[in-house]
Every structure is written in structure tokens, then in C-alpha cells.
Design an enzyme around this catalytic site. Structure first.
Site, mmCIF file in Angstrom:
data_model
loop_
_atom_site.group_PDB
_atom_site.id
_atom_site.type_symbol
_atom_site.label_atom_id
_atom_site.label_comp_id
_atom_site.label_asym_id
_atom_site.label_seq_id
_atom_site.Cartn_x
_atom_site.Cartn_y
_atom_site.Cartn_z
ATOM 1 C CD GLU A 20 -2.842 -1.317 2.455
ATOM 2 O OE1 GLU A 20 -3.724 -0.239 2.524
ATOM 3 O OE2 GLU A 20 -2.551 -1.865 3.192
ATOM 4 C CB SER A 156 -6.099 -0.695 -0.274
ATOM 5 O OG SER A 156 -5.554 0.345 0.487
ATOM 6 C CE1 TYR A 226 -7.121 4.554 -1.186
ATOM 7 C CE2 TYR A 226 -6.827 2.350 -2.036
ATOM 8 C CZ TYR A 226 -7.001 3.204 -0.942
ATOM 9 O OH TYR A 226 -6.684 2.839 0.243
ATOM 10 N NE ARG A 265 -12.033 2.753 7.357
ATOM 11 C CZ ARG A 265 -10.887 2.324 6.427
ATOM 12 N NH1 ARG A 265 -10.138 3.377 5.757
ATOM 13 N NH2 ARG A 265 -10.843 1.202 5.941
ATOM 14 C CG ASP A 267 -13.596 -0.686 7.123
ATOM 15 O OD1 ASP A 267 -13.879 0.267 7.098
ATOM 16 O OD2 ASP A 267 -12.603 -1.221 6.434
ATOM 17 C CD GLU A 280 -10.580 -4.926 6.763
ATOM 18 O OE1 GLU A 280 -10.586 -6.041 6.267
ATOM 19 O OE2 GLU A 280 -9.480 -4.277 6.720
ATOM 20 C CG ASN A 282 -8.452 -0.018 8.479
ATOM 21 O OD1 ASN A 282 -7.724 -0.658 7.895
ATOM 22 N ND2 ASN A 282 -9.762 -0.098 8.160
ATOM 23 N N GLY A 286 -6.637 5.408 6.012
ATOM 24 C CA GLY A 286 -6.146 6.170 5.023
ATOM 25 C C GLY A 286 -6.725 7.605 4.811
#
Lengths: 321, 438
Positions: A20, A156, A226, A265, A267, A280, A282, A286
Site C-alpha cells: 500500500e 485497501s 482510489y 476506522r 469497517d 475490521e 484500521n 487512509g
């Protein structure tokens, strides 16, 4: 906030050698600019052999890691920053390690009573030693189809595949193992896809508005993440107040259970029956132009740069204690 | 810090998402492209890019020469110029082309911003959406991108160790036209083709030119590597065999330096006129300072000697790559043996997919370009392009060692999961392995 404001240089770390890297570089550039816009002194650096010397030569630095995947998110970098006794934005090494490994984070969050997909984490050696055919059949029987196959330590959506039948499973496993030695196979949860950011500035975690994700292609893969225009984002998510509160509560609980630091964050998939399911979390979300966390910050009516600066100040204040 | 109540926002993060031209669709971020960001790190042996190694150019002397250029002729060199390019530049270009037996008048040369722009201009003046372009299978990824931008349909023509198969070319033209398709031109790289490294034999060149003439098919001859022959002498260009039916594209990017962005098109008179007008519409004029700089280089330096030095340097790197491949590639792998240029084309053992394997390779600190990049139709999953132009011979050897381990690990993984060696991992039934041309 003023009395704890950090006045030294901020080292924005991005790049690294993970898959990433490109995302990380974009996150780093955005955060660096946002901090400069707040009048902060910023030094941008890659994760390389000159980093320790760079940090050692600065007076009162705060490091803001924007590394996604690899040592930037698995606790390795945080361990080094602790060793160097330098203030940094993010989580402790142990928390980063726990949250980055989906095979560890999922069960821990489930123990706190949060709904998670039925899942199994398998090192590739297991298939070699026990025989792939038998294991693949057992996975299909135990979890049913469709399934989601993903690398245990990646982000990602890289290496992630939705599998609809036993025949597709081996190829998906090989795809996930291209990114690491352990793959997670979990039941595929359909529903509304949302992400909830959590920030901790005054000691108490606060959830940002949920971001609802509607990829044009139907799959929120790397391209959808992205490429601007490929995904529709709705902030706050078009869910009832009750469900929104449940998502916020889930994100905060996951943050606390995993012992995460000043930001994260989660999900989440909201099932058609309204139950949010944790996928999951993070610890280094990002921060690119199309990322979820900054959208949530702006939807909350907070300037992204102001929040980045506040995260730096919080890290600095915590380091002083 | 308290967080106020939000108002709802519904966005695709691109205000113009419904405004773009149709040809813009498909311009997307991709995971494969993102992986190449890692390839730029020094820890990674990148066999992926096609950057020429220009470290050995006489930079001190060039610096002095450029200094004089600016002081003595800077007023002209930094001014607007002619759309067709400066006459002195075009005269020099004809000298360079004569090395490959292309004899032309400077009036028929159009200077461009790299040969990539020449390709763009040629496509612009010939192609309407849906028109067919024939190209080798596989072909240069940059050309496929240009053709895609103009909404052309690319049809690949089979090739073997001597290049495009003339009979396959004939059949493609005939069948496509019979189906009502407008076949506009053949795009071909006769020397050390990108990505395969294959060079057309003289007999093959003659046959291709003959088929094209017989069927009134224009040839676009792209020749960036022709002078970088590592064995023997440069081959005669297709343009030297048929001046009326070939548009020849050349470049200084490989024989001098790519940063100046100077290439050219040599075209029959009527076409050249249109290319010049298209060039003026696109850029007004090709970079004037670069034309002065390159002309100065050609006048003041031993450019032919420099090409000989380049050949020696690239030969050592090619030899290192071939030696490394012979030592480290697992059984079932094959590869081409280029006589020049920058590239080797590898065919992997059955069942492997080079694009799916790329993350494993990047983790092992080696990078390559997956074969699918060089096909417009999804073929190439079993192939990869390896570049020997930029890393040192020692790094190339190390890169092939790492690559061998990656391929072996992937084979082991396939064996573990019992993946059918005859099946590509793509889910699309129309994709799969490309022909083995090594």
C-alpha cells in the site's frame, strides 16, 4: 487545546515497502499539506535508513505515521518510536499489532459481544500439511457460500476475493497468500457498507458520522477506493438514527477492546435486518482524497487540518505526561 | 474538541464524473499500477520499467556545451519554433535514419515530443472510434494506451521468433474487412520488439511489406531501439523497403536521453502535412530548446561512439539477465533471447498468472511487468516482460534469483491447492495464456 499545543517539527511518515505504498504516499501528502495550512512545521519522510537519524536530530518532534500495511501498521514502527522515546500519533505497538491482524482482531471484538462474520484464519502451511481438498471442503461446509477471502495482514481490499463456490476457493486462497502467509476466510455479509471513524482527543473516544459506501461497480475494490467518481459516498449514512447509533457504538467498542490510540476506522456491514456486523478496524486509516476518514471529519463540520493538528497536540500532550 | 451535528453529503468526489468524454472511461487507478510504487524503492530490483541507463553520458562536457548554447544562441533556442520542427533538427534526423538505410528528405520529417507524440498524432489523424488497428500480439503498452484513447479496436496478429507472421496478417486484414471493419493500419516494432525482444528477419520484413502493399494497408513502423543492436549490424527498416506505405517513428530517447522528449515521424508528403497541422493544434511546436540541445550534441559529440558504448553496456546487462534466467528459472519457463533493445519476454510454467503473482514478487523485492499489460484482449497472463536496461548486471542477477524463488513458491502454492496447470486463474473465459514465442 492552546496550552498543550505542540510547537516543534512534525515528521509525516509515508511510503514504506508495503503493497500500500502508493496509498500511503497520498495519505502523507494530504496530511502534510493540511498541517502546513494550520501553520505547523512539517517534515515529510519515507520509511528508510535515514529515519532514526532524522528524528534524533530534531528538537521536540512529533511523528505522524501515515503508513498503511507492513511494519507501519503491524506495531513494528510504533515499537521503534517507543524505543526512541518520541511522541507519535496513533496506537501502542501492541494495539496496532492486534488490530492489523484480522485473525486476532475479529475474535477479540466478537468476545465483546459484537457481531462478526463466521471466519477462519489459516496459514498456507496448514493446507500443505493437511491437504487442500479436505480443508477446502470443510470450509465450504462450515461457512457456506458466498465467502470472502482476504489476507490476514493487508488493506485497501488487496488480495480480497468474493467466492461463490468451492471451485473458486483455491484460486482465491492463492490470491490472498500472494500478500502474506495467513488468509482469513469468512462468511460474506451482504448489506449496507459503512465506515465509522473514531477519534480520542480529550480522553474519551468519539465516533465520527458513518460514511456509507456505494461503489458503482458493486465491489469496493482498490479501483473503487482510489479513483474519484467510482464510488458514491453518503455522509452521514442513510440509515436510521438507531442504526447509526449502533454503528457508532460498535466502532467505539472495537476501538476500546483493541486498546487503540487516538484514531481508528471500523469497517461495518449493516445487515438488512439492521444489525451492524464488524468486519475490521484500521489503526492507521487512509487519508487520501478519496479516503473515508477525512470525509467523515469534514461531514462532522471539522476542518481536516484542524483535526490533524489536534491529533498531533494530543500525542504531544500524552508524551509529556 | 466537540463534534457538531452533521448535514448529509452525497458525493462521488468528482464533480465532473458525468461530464467526461467517453474515451476517458477506463482511466482508473489500478492495484497493479500501485504496486509499481514499491518498485521505485532501492531495496527492490525493478525489472519492470524501460528507463534507459544514461549515467555514462559525458555530463560535464554536455553541461559546458549547454552553457554555451544558452549564452550564444539562447534567444532563438528559448523562443517559439516551427510546428514541423526546426530544419537543422530534421536534417540531423535524416543523418541518424541513414544508419538504418532510411534515406529521406528533411521536409518529410515532423519533429515530435518523443515518438509517443508521433504515435498520438498518427492515431489522431487516421482513427475514428471503432476503426481497427492491427498490432503484434503482444505489443507496446504505451501504444495500446494511445489506441484506446482514440477508441480504436486493436486486433493482435500472431508472431513467432521472427516477428509477425505474414499469413496471419493477411488473414486478419481479409477477414476483418470482410466483416465490414475499417482496418486502418498495422502498428509494428520490427527491432527488439517491446515487450518480446523479437526482431523481424529480413525475409519476414519483405513479406510483411508485401502483404501490406497488396492489401493497401498502411504500416506504422515504430523503431526506438533499432540502433541498439547487440549482435551484428542494424537491420534495414521497413521504411527502406517501401517509402510510400510506411510511416516511420523514431526517437532520441534510447540513443541519447529521454528527458529532452524529442522524437519524430517520417511520412509521405500528404500525411506529413496533416501531421504538422495536428502538431500545431496540439502543442504549436515541439520543444525548441530540446531541438537545439540535441543538435548541439550531434554536432559536438561522438554520438555514434556513444551508441557503441551503450551497446556494450546493454550487452553486459542482457547477458547477465540471460545467465540469471538460465540459472534460476524453474522448469517449464521459457524466454526470448533478444539481439538488442531492452527486453526479455518470459513465459511461465503452466497454471501461473504473472499479474496475480506480482504482490508475492514485490514482497520478495523484485518487480516485473505482467504480460496482460501488452495485450488489448486479456491474453498474456502466463507472461512477463523483464527489462535489463536499468539495473547493473549484479542487480539483474540478484533480481532473477529472487524471481526464481517467487515462481517456485507460486508453483508450490498451486500444487498445494491442486490448481489445474492448464487453466489460467482469470475468471474471464476469454483470457488465458498467450502463445509461447520464445
Amino acid at each position: 487545546m492552546t496550552e498543550t499545543q505542540h510547537h516543534g517539527p512534525i515528521v509525516v511518515l509515508s511510503g514504506g515497502l508495503s503493497h500500500e505504498r502508493d496509498v500511503s504516499l497520498r495519505s502523507g501528502r494530504r496530511v502534510a499539506q493540511a498541517l502546513r495550512d494550520q501553520g505547523r512545521e512539517v517534515i515529510e519522510s519515507d520509511l528508510n535508513a535515514g529515519l532514526v537519524e532524522l528524528i534524533g536530530g530534531l528538537t521536540d518532534p512529533v511523528v505522524f505515521p501515515l503508513l498503511h500495511g507492513g511494519v507501519g501498521e503491524d506495531g513494528g514502527l510504533q515499537q521503534v518510536l517507543k524505543l526512541l522515546d518520541v511522541a507519535y500519533v496513533g496506537s501502542t505497538p501492541a494495539a496496532a499489532r492486534r488490530s492489523f491482524n484480522k485473525a486476532i482482531a475479529g475474535p477479540l471484538v466478537a468476545q465483546a459481544g459484537i457481531a462478526t462474520p463466521k471466519a477462519v484464519a489459516l496459514p498456507h502451511d496448514m493446507f500443505r500439511e493437511l491437504g487442500a481438498a479436505a480443508l477446502v471442503a470443510a470450509i465450504g461446509e462450515r461457512l457456506g457460500f458466498p465467502l470472502m477471502v482476504k489476507p490476514a495482514r493487508s488493506g485497501s481490499a488487496l488480495g480480497c476475493t468474493v467466492v461463490h463456490s468451492a471451485a473458486e476457493l483455491p484460486a482465491a486462497m492463492v490470491g490472498a497468500y500472494s500478500y502474506g502467509d495467513v488468509a482469513v476466510v469468512e462468511e460474506f455479509i451482504s448489506g449496507t457498507e459503512v465506515a465509522v471513524g473514531v477519534v480520542v482527543l480529550d480522553g474519551e473516544p468519539a465516533a465520527l458520522p458513518a460514511v456509507e459506501i456505494r461503489p458503482q461497480s458493486g465491489v469496493y475494490d482498490y479501483t473503487a477506493r482510489y479513483t474519484a467518481g467510482e464510488t458514491r459516498f453518503i455522509v452521514p449514512a442513510e440509515v436510521s438514527d438507531e442504526i447509526a447509533a449502533a454503528c457508532a457504538s460498535l466502532a467505539i467498542t472495537a476501538h476500546q477492546v483493541l486498546g487503540l490510540g487516538t484514531l481508528s476506522r471500523a469497517d461495518i456491514i449493516v445487515r438488512p435486518d439492521g444489525e451492524p456486523v464488524f468486519l475490521e478496524v484500521n489503526s492507521s486509516p487512509g487519508m487520501t482524497e478519496t479516503s473515508l476518514f477525512p470525509q467523515a471529519v469534514e461531514a462532522a463540520g471539522t476542518d481536516f487540518g484542524v483535526l490533524c493538528a489536534a491529533l498531533v497536540d494530543a500525542a504531544w500532550a500524552a508524551h509529556q505526561r | 474538541m466537540s463534534l457538531p451535528e452533521p448535514s448529509r453529503r452525497d458525493t462521488r468526489l468528482d464533480h465532473y464524473v458525468d461530464t467526461y468524454a467517453e474515451r476517458t472511461h477506463g482511466l482508473q487507478v489500478s492495484a497493479v499500477r500501485a504496486l509499481f510504487a514499491v518498485a521505485n524503492r532501492p531495496e527492490v530490483v525493478s525489472l519492470a520499467g524501460g528507463m534507459p541507463n544514461i549515467a555514462d553520458l559525458p555530463r560535464v562536457e554536455l553541461g559546458a556545451s549547454m552553457d554555451r548554447l544558452i549564452q550564444e544562441r539562447g534567444v532563438q533556442a528559448m523562443q517559439y519554433g516551427a510546428g514541423q520542427g526546426e530544419l537543422f533538427m530534421r536534417e540531423h534526423i535524416t543523418e541518424v535514419m541513414a544508419e538504418e538505410q532510411v534515406h529521406a528528405h528533411p521536409d518529410d520529417v515532423v519533429v515530435t515530443c518523443g515518438s509517443q507524440q508521433a504515435l498520438d498524432l498518427v492515431t489522431r489523424i487516421f482513427i475514428d472510434p471503432g476503426d481497427v488497428i492491427l498490432a503484434e500480439g503482444p505489443s507496446y503498452v504505451g501504444a495500446l494506451g494511445t489506441f484506446h484513447a482514440y477508441q480504436a479496436q486493436v486486433v493482435h496478429v500472431g508472431m513467432d521468433a521472427e516477428g509477425i507472421e505474414p499469413e496471419a496478417l493477411r488473414q486478419a486484414v481479409v477477414s476483418l474487412r470482410a466483416a465490414g471493419k475499417r482496418v486502418k493500419f498495422l502498428y509494428t516494432i520490427p527491432n527488439f520488439q517491446n515487450p518480446t525482444g523479437v526482431t523481424q528477419s529480413i525475409q519476414r520484413r519483405q513479406a510483411i511489406v508485401a502483404v501490406a502493399k497488396e492489401h493497401d494497408l498502411l504500416i506504422i513502423e515504430d523503431n526506438p531501439y533499432g540502433l541498439l543492436t547487440l549482435e551484428g549490424q542494424p537491420m534495414p527498416a521497413l521504411r527502406s523497403m517501401d517509402a510510400d506505405n510506411v510511416i516511420y517513428l523514431g526517437s532520441f530517447s534510447k540513443t541519447f536521453a529521454p528527458g529532452f522528449r524529442i522524437g519524430w515521424a517520417l511520412a509521405p508528403h500528404a500525411v506529413r502535412e496533416k501531421l504538422t497541422l495536428a502538431q500545431e493544434a496540439a502543442t504549436l511546436a515541439p520543444p525548441v530548446f530540446s531541438q537545439f540541445a540535441i543538435s548541439t550534441y550531434l554536432e559536438e559529440f561522438d554520438w555514434r561512439g556513444q551508441i557503441v558504448a551503450f551497446r556494450d553496456m546493454y550487452r553486459a546487462r542482457r547477458d547477465a539477465m540471460l545467465a540469471g534466467l538460465a540459472e534460476h528459472m524453474p522448469e517449464g519457463s521459457t524466454w526470448t533471447t533478444p539481439n538488442g533493445g531492452f527486453f526479455v519476454w518470459v513465459t511461465l510454467p503452466e497454471g501461473l498468472d504473472s499479474q496475480a503473482m506480482l504482490p508475492r514478487a514485490v514482497s520478495a523485492r523484485v518487480a516485473y511487468t505482467p504480460g496482460t499489460a501488452f495485450y488489448a484482449d486479456g491474453l498474456g497472463s502466463r507472461n512477463m516482460r523483464l527489462s535489463f536496461c536499468f539495473p547493473t548486471p549484479e542487480r539483474i542477477l540478484e533480481g532473477t534469483r529472487r524471481l526464481g524463488e517467487v515462481i517456485s513458491a507460486e508453483l508450490e502454492m498451486n500444487r498445494t491447492f491442486g490448481i489445474d496447470p492448464g487453466a489460467a486463474r482469470h475468471h474471464d473465459l476469454h483470457t488465458g495464456p498467450a502463445p509461447d514465442i520464445s
